[in-house]
Design a protein around this motif. Structure first.
Motif, PDB file in Angstrom:
ATOM      1  N   GLY A 113     -31.622 -37.128 -25.060  1.00  0.00           N
ATOM      2  CA  GLY A 113     -32.965 -36.574 -24.935  1.00  0.00           C
ATOM      3  C   GLY A 113     -33.487 -35.846 -26.151  1.00  0.00           C
ATOM      4  N   ILE A 114     -32.812 -36.011 -27.293  1.00  0.00           N
ATOM      5  CA  ILE A 114     -33.279 -35.380 -28.522  1.00  0.00           C
ATOM      6  C   ILE A 114     -34.457 -36.169 -29.082  1.00  0.00           C
ATOM      7  N   GLN A 115     -35.527 -35.466 -29.430  1.00  0.00           N
ATOM      8  CA  GLN A 115     -36.653 -36.117 -30.107  1.00  0.00           C
ATOM      9  C   GLN A 115     -36.366 -36.147 -31.599  1.00  0.00           C
ATOM     10  N   MET A 116     -36.617 -37.288 -32.227  1.00  0.00           N
ATOM     11  CA  MET A 116     -36.268 -37.447 -33.637  1.00  0.00           C
ATOM     12  C   MET A 116     -37.457 -37.897 -34.467  1.00  0.00           C
ATOM     13  N   GLY A 117     -37.407 -37.509 -35.743  1.00  0.00           N
ATOM     14  CA  GLY A 117     -38.444 -37.888 -36.680  1.00  0.00           C
ATOM     15  C   GLY A 117     -37.863 -38.147 -38.051  1.00  0.00           C
ATOM     16  N   ILE A 118     -38.711 -38.593 -38.949  1.00  0.00           N
ATOM     17  CA  ILE A 118     -38.336 -38.851 -40.340  1.00  0.00           C
ATOM     18  C   ILE A 118     -39.334 -38.162 -41.252  1.00  0.00           C
ATOM     19  N   ILE A 119     -38.810 -37.524 -42.294  1.00  0.00           N
ATOM     20  CA  ILE A 119     -39.640 -37.051 -43.407  1.00  0.00           C
ATOM     21  C   ILE A 119     -39.013 -37.602 -44.675  1.00  0.00           C
ATOM     22  N   THR A 120     -39.734 -38.468 -45.363  1.00  0.00           N
ATOM     23  CA  THR A 120     -39.224 -39.140 -46.548  1.00  0.00           C
ATOM     24  C   THR A 120     -40.197 -39.027 -47.708  1.00  0.00           C
ATOM     25  N   SER A 121     -39.655 -39.120 -48.921  1.00  0.00           N
ATOM     26  CA  SER A 121     -40.494 -39.124 -50.117  1.00  0.00           C
ATOM     27  C   SER A 121     -41.021 -40.511 -50.439  1.00  0.00           C
ATOM     28  N   ARG A 122     -40.585 -41.505 -49.686  1.00  0.00           N
ATOM     29  CA  ARG A 122     -41.110 -42.858 -49.890  1.00  0.00           C
ATOM     30  C   ARG A 122     -42.557 -42.938 -49.403  1.00  0.00           C
ATOM     31  N   THR A 123     -43.350 -43.781 -50.050  1.00  0.00           N
ATOM     32  CA  THR A 123     -44.697 -44.058 -49.558  1.00  0.00           C
ATOM     33  C   THR A 123     -44.587 -44.939 -48.317  1.00  0.00           C
ATOM     34  N   ARG A 124     -45.681 -45.073 -47.583  1.00  0.00           N
ATOM     35  CA  ARG A 124     -45.660 -45.931 -46.395  1.00  0.00           C
ATOM     36  C   ARG A 124     -45.315 -47.369 -46.767  1.00  0.00           C
ATOM     37  N   ASP A 125     -45.870 -47.853 -47.869  1.00  0.00           N
ATOM     38  CA  ASP A 125     -45.584 -49.225 -48.286  1.00  0.00           C
ATOM     39  C   ASP A 125     -44.113 -49.393 -48.644  1.00  0.00           C
ATOM     40  N   GLU A 126     -43.548 -48.417 -49.365  1.00  0.00           N
ATOM     41  CA  GLU A 126     -42.121 -48.474 -49.704  1.00  0.00           C
ATOM     42  C   GLU A 126     -41.271 -48.454 -48.446  1.00  0.00           C
ATOM     43  N   TYR A 127     -41.641 -47.593 -47.528  1.00  0.00           N
ATOM     44  CA  TYR A 127     -40.882 -47.473 -46.283  1.00  0.00           C
ATOM     45  C   TYR A 127     -40.903 -48.801 -45.533  1.00  0.00           C
ATOM     46  N   ALA A 128     -42.091 -49.373 -45.408  1.00  0.00           N
ATOM     47  CA  ALA A 128     -42.219 -50.631 -44.670  1.00  0.00           C
ATOM     48  C   ALA A 128     -41.446 -51.755 -45.344  1.00  0.00           C
ATOM     49  N   ALA A 129     -41.445 -51.762 -46.680  1.00  0.00           N
ATOM     50  CA  ALA A 129     -40.802 -52.841 -47.420  1.00  0.00           C
ATOM     51  C   ALA A 129     -39.286 -52.749 -47.405  1.00  0.00           C
ATOM     52  N   VAL A 130     -38.750 -51.525 -47.363  1.00  0.00           N
ATOM     53  CA  VAL A 130     -37.305 -51.347 -47.534  1.00  0.00           C
ATOM     54  C   VAL A 130     -36.604 -50.870 -46.268  1.00  0.00           C
ATOM     55  N   VAL A 131     -37.190 -49.930 -45.559  1.00  0.00           N
ATOM     56  CA  VAL A 131     -36.473 -49.227 -44.487  1.00  0.00           C
ATOM     57  C   VAL A 131     -36.637 -49.886 -43.116  1.00  0.00           C
ATOM     58  N   THR A 132     -37.836 -50.352 -42.811  1.00  0.00           N
ATOM     59  CA  THR A 132     -38.121 -50.866 -41.468  1.00  0.00           C
ATOM     60  C   THR A 132     -37.193 -52.008 -41.070  1.00  0.00           C
ATOM     61  N   ALA A 133     -36.761 -52.810 -42.045  1.00  0.00           N
ATOM     62  CA  ALA A 133     -35.926 -53.976 -41.750  1.00  0.00           C
ATOM     63  C   ALA A 133     -34.601 -53.617 -41.080  1.00  0.00           C
TER      64      ALA A 133
END
Length: 203
Positions: free
Chosen positions: A97-117
């Protein structure tokens, strides 16, 4: 339970992306400046916003260099992987039941290109990127708490750099240092220092 919200940094915390970040940075600098920097000289770039790293290396034009860096990182993306234990830890936290989030220095485009996969996004209710504020400024953490309706004392931020620590403490939030990805723990003052991802479960 003290912590009902756990927020993660990405690079050096969730993902082992050191090789891809450094090798793509090295290649970009070689293309633009014609100099092959040793990787050790470029480690300062880990855990800080890309624009800060480019400014420190006096790379111009900044926008073109940032784009090239992102393109080259894709060439080395096969070396990026979640740290051992991260997927199972996220699953256990979610089940508890822990709520989780992310705070990253990547831009949204970088995040989508590298992390989402890597398929980790469904674990996180809020994903804040560089457009939401630059660490070490507390703005992204303050925004997370606003979006999640969370109080300071119930939030823990887990990261691998001094920038992450300052972001957390600036917002009045406790910080846990991810020693499994941290290259320079000296001078960082976390509430917790964790050797492996599973250590978060003890909290």
């Amino acid at each position: 339970m003290k912590y009902t919200h756990i927020v993660f940094d990405v690079d050096g915390t969730l993902l082992d992306s050191e090789d891809a970040v450094l090798l793509s940075f090295q290649k970009m600098l070689f293309i633009i400046q014609g100099k092959m920097y040793p990787l050790e000289e470029l480690r300062f770039s880990l855990g800080i916003p890309g624009e800060d790293a480019l400014t420190r290396m006096k790379v111009e034009p900044l926008e073109d260099a940032f784009r090239m860096w992102g393109e080259y990182e894709k060439e080395f993306s096969c070396s990026i992987k979640p740290f051992k234990g991260i997927p199972s830890v996220l699953l256990q936290l979610k089940n508890n039941g822990i709520q989780m989030g992310i705070i990253t220095s990547r831009t949204r485009d970088e995040y989508a290109a590298v992390v989402t996969a890597f398929g980790l996004d469904p674990y996180f209710e809020h994903i804040l990127c560089a457009e939401d504020g630059h660490k070490p400024d507390p703005a992204p953490m303050l925004k997370y708490m606003e979006l999640a309706g969370a109080d300071q004392e119930n939030v823990l931020y887990i990261g691998d750099s001094a920038y992450d620590c300052r972001c957390a403490h600036g917002a009045g939030v406790d910080f846990a240092l991810a020693l499994w990805g941290c290259r320079a723990p000296e001078g960082i003052s976390p509430e917790y220092a964790m050797e492996k991802p599973e250590d978060v479960l003890s909290l």
